[in-house]
Design an enzyme around this catalytic site. Structure first.
Site, PDB file in Angstrom:
ATOM      1  CB  THR D  93      -0.913  -0.003   1.236  1.00 59.98           C
ATOM      2  OG1 THR D  93      -1.746  -1.159   1.185  1.00 59.98           O
ATOM      3  CG2 THR D  93      -1.789   1.240   1.267  1.00 59.98           C
ATOM      4  CE  LYS D 169      -4.752  -1.538   1.424  1.00 53.91           C
ATOM      5  NZ  LYS D 169      -5.465  -2.400   2.349  1.00 53.91           N
ATOM      6  CE  LYS D 238       1.329   3.224   4.555  1.00 48.51           C
ATOM      7  NZ  LYS D 238       1.640   1.885   3.998  1.00 48.51           N
TER       8      LYS D 238
END
Lengths: 297, 297, 297, 297
Positions: D93, D169, D238
């Site tokens: 990711t 995502k 993040k």
């Protein structure tokens, strides 16, 4: 002039005294008797009920909508006792909705209604240095003018519609809360970065933000001097709520005000309800994990 | 003193000119040649590259991190050309991160680095009326002092760590954006309530908010005078981004700044990127459905 | 059982019909007469006023606090007419405050009070497939149970304190608005990035978010199918307002709800008040400058 | 097929093992040697550097941009070692920006690049039950298909542009954080009102929100079971940061994401960085002064 005065809190006391000093004949009412007795020693007459207060102009200076409604609509309330032509000079910070309701009530009764909330703290009230934001029909404002002049350093007449003065007052308080939150976020960030907050304060308040509102609240936040409260936190919450209610009624989103509201609620929830409203700054510090004394002074 | 000056934009031009007026020997570099030629007529030497700029103190005044990096690290960049003991007086509004990187770079090379961003618009730059927020090692600040004195009305020395000056500058700009957004929400609400915005403006700016920042931005919003831009909207977005990046790096939530960021993004998305940064006020008006000219003036 | 039913809107009609089908003797009242006549043809008795509605259990299903107060406290209102032991089964989505007030009122009068708001749209009401969230004293809930069973697919008994059911209902609606806003932001971002929103939709709703609430609202947003409204936008604003009022009363900050509120207000301000409440998604699109048809379908 | 696999963390380990089970010849690299040795016992070859990993398809499964950049661009990095026609199947990711950069890099080198981030926790990775969101040129996706099939329960091919998979995502993770925050606010409010949170949970997850994401996170919040972390809080920060960066690059305001970001930052600032990302729910509890154990379970 014969003037009635209802509400001798920390603000009202100084205001009523200034009316006496200016030579008006003042009759006063307060829920608890002590402040009225004190003013009686200076020449005021004591009224036993709101209804018993007389005068061509009757001033009300109360803490919120509920207190003003109690004085107006209680059994011995002002609403039923006021005579035609009398002017109600309503100086409390109350909702736009209540102001509109009183406008209609007094109008039907042939009375005058002037909304005249003030900017200033108790020391300004005592020194007749208040800023007064007045709105109402021209004749009523005219009649109330000498009364206002005796209490303030300047009177702004802003509209013929009384509630406009209330909204301007709420907007002013909203902008103060924006100053507090903005400073709090800025100080939290700088403190955590290792910047001396006193230096930040000096740069800000001696360049672009050289206004008392930044100096005073900046100092309070740096020194974490939230007690004794100059203006209690729940009153700030109340005013934010009234502003948001006006926004709701008029379909106006107010994102800054929404954040301020949450700051106030979090402060009350965490036991800071007795502090000065500037204590909402503690939330930005808490969020950032800045939990030690920021400034040594 | 021999002074180098890189970056002759709307701010830098006036600043360099003031250095010449103060008697310094100034060599200048600018990406496009015209502004340099103009200053040459007033006594400046023209450098063909950043590396060719000489002087005991070299001033950089560029629009953002990217521009400063290009000047520093390009093929003929300043970084490789500066001699030991020279002081880089970095006056651009750039990120804390870049300031920290340059601090280390100059330190290793035995050079001085003073971060010294300014408050003030081009007219203040031209009039040597800037407020300068300086930080760096004492010796470097000392050496750069006469250069700063020639450009500003006051120099605040805030820290030995250069990036602290950058953070204070970003915080000041953040507080300006809070003023703009607060005023915008207040004006939208009052306008929709039928309050004369000019009256609101008068009350606010002549009582609690009697500072130029409220007067100027209040006027701009009331008159919807967003063009020509005094400070372009994307630059305001850039500074808000840099502030939020510092907050991210230090784990400091900044809810007001987050709202401001979204206001800037929405403004760019809707085609207002060429306007003054005060045009973020259009978002509060749009949200509230206040779409007509607010003020006739 | 003898059951009264007040409020034959799009929801109430189907619910009352299911009571008749289940064999209860139903007397109905509705402000406008048509829906009552329609049900009379299916066996209901028509009451001329709320007070004239009889039954051991009286159901109210109204649009908001104001409508329920009118039915309860109007001249021919229910409050004065209900007999001891009767149970008021209050199924409207109303405020916690009003629910608490009615709890006290009925308790003093020796009557039962069960708050039982529902999840489900008119088609679920018609099909007796509602989810019913009930709270009240055990005996009252027991008595109302067969009535609820005839209208819902499942009854959740959550507390002895009626207002708890109201708060749970408001919380459920709040979570739906969070789904709408979350999807709207995600779709705006992906659409602007050039991602096919249908692909985004497929991935989301066939992996982690395989619930009807994501599928339905995702589809509505992609197809911009906000009209005819399944649930009108101002009703969503009303419920958000009630949730925030509870938060205010209990000192609970609700930042997501505050954003949702502003989305609703902005939608009303910009003329979207007749659309489905999912139309708050238009705000995220507007902010992002995504103004064309997102999906071709 | 010959497959390379770089990154044997809690996710990667199970994924690589499934490739071996499916009959592929797998060479693995991991920064710390233990996980590689473990897989070697099951048939994998060990590569000493990222560059030494071979195969027609090379999978990378790393924790963030920095880790992927280190593997790609380090001295013995993958970028310089990959042969033409090889496909880089990038399953971490990571940011849209890095994905775009790698797309260009591989394209110039005549290599394939497929972005294929996954939904699922380590147990799903071990069970080959991941949902895989893949994007890239058709030929590259085709080639990588058997590799993906061996690791997931379903592969969604969403675009020819790899970064689209990354954005989808990030959007999925964003919607999960919206679920967490929404639940947290709702639970805080109900808990303070005296509603049994278990009842609230039951009603929500058995009616409109009957999806695992609500059940799992609702349970975690009710039981305050934030440790051990299923997905560490800083990873959630993040991903929120990457989403906001995409919003910034594309001028898309994301108010919910901005609030989530502040929740994460406040959590890190207050020492919750080792907890599961659902621990951002502690902030809503803290703000509301709900500081005792919510649920007894």
């Amino acid at each position: 002039m014969d003037v009635g005065f209802i509400g001798l809190g920390s603000m009202g006391r100084g205001m009523a005294r200034n009316l006496i000093k200016a030579g008006h004949r003042v009759s006063v009412y307060n829920r608890s008797p002590e402040p009225a007795k004190e003013l009686a020693r200076e020449g005021a007459m004591i009224a036993a009920t709101p209804a018993a207060v007389g005068g061509e102009v009757v001033v009300t200076m109360l803490s919120d909508d509920t207190a003003l409604e109690a004085v107006m609509f209680g059994k011995t309330g002002l609403a039923s006792a006021m005579r035609r032509k009398t002017v109600h000079l309503s100086m409390s910070t109350v909702s736009v909705a209540l102001s509109e309701r009183l406008t209609e009530l007094h109008s039907k009764a042939g009375q005058g209604y002037v909304a005249a909330p003030v900017f200033g703290r108790p020391d300004a009230a005592a020194a007749a240095k208040l800023f007064i934001v007045a709105a109402g029909e021209a004749a009523a404002v005219e009649k109330a003018k000498p009364v206002m002049d005796a209490m303030g350093q300047r009177v702004f007449v802003v509209s013929e519609q009384p509630s406009h003065a209330n909204l301007i007052k709420l907007t002013g308080n909203f902008l103060i809360t924006c100053v507090i939150e903005g400073l709090a976020e800025g100080i939290a960030l700088n403190a955590k970065a290792g910047v001396d907050p006193e230096k930040l304060y000096e740069v800000l308040t001696e360049t672009l933000f050289a206004a008392p509102v930044y100096k005073n609240y900046g100092k309070i936040i740096l020194e974490e001097r939230y007690s004794p409260a100059g203006f209690k936190l729940p009153l700030g919450l109340k005013d934010t709520r009234l502003l948001l209610q006006s926004g709701d009624a008029l379909s106006v989103p107010l994102p800054f005000a929404a954040i301020i509201r949450d700051r106030f609620l979090a402060s009350v929830a965490q036991g800071d309800g007795d502090l000065d409203w500037a204590a909402i700054a503690k939330r930005a510090m808490q969020d950032a994990g800045v939990d030690t004394k920021i400034s040594a002074k």
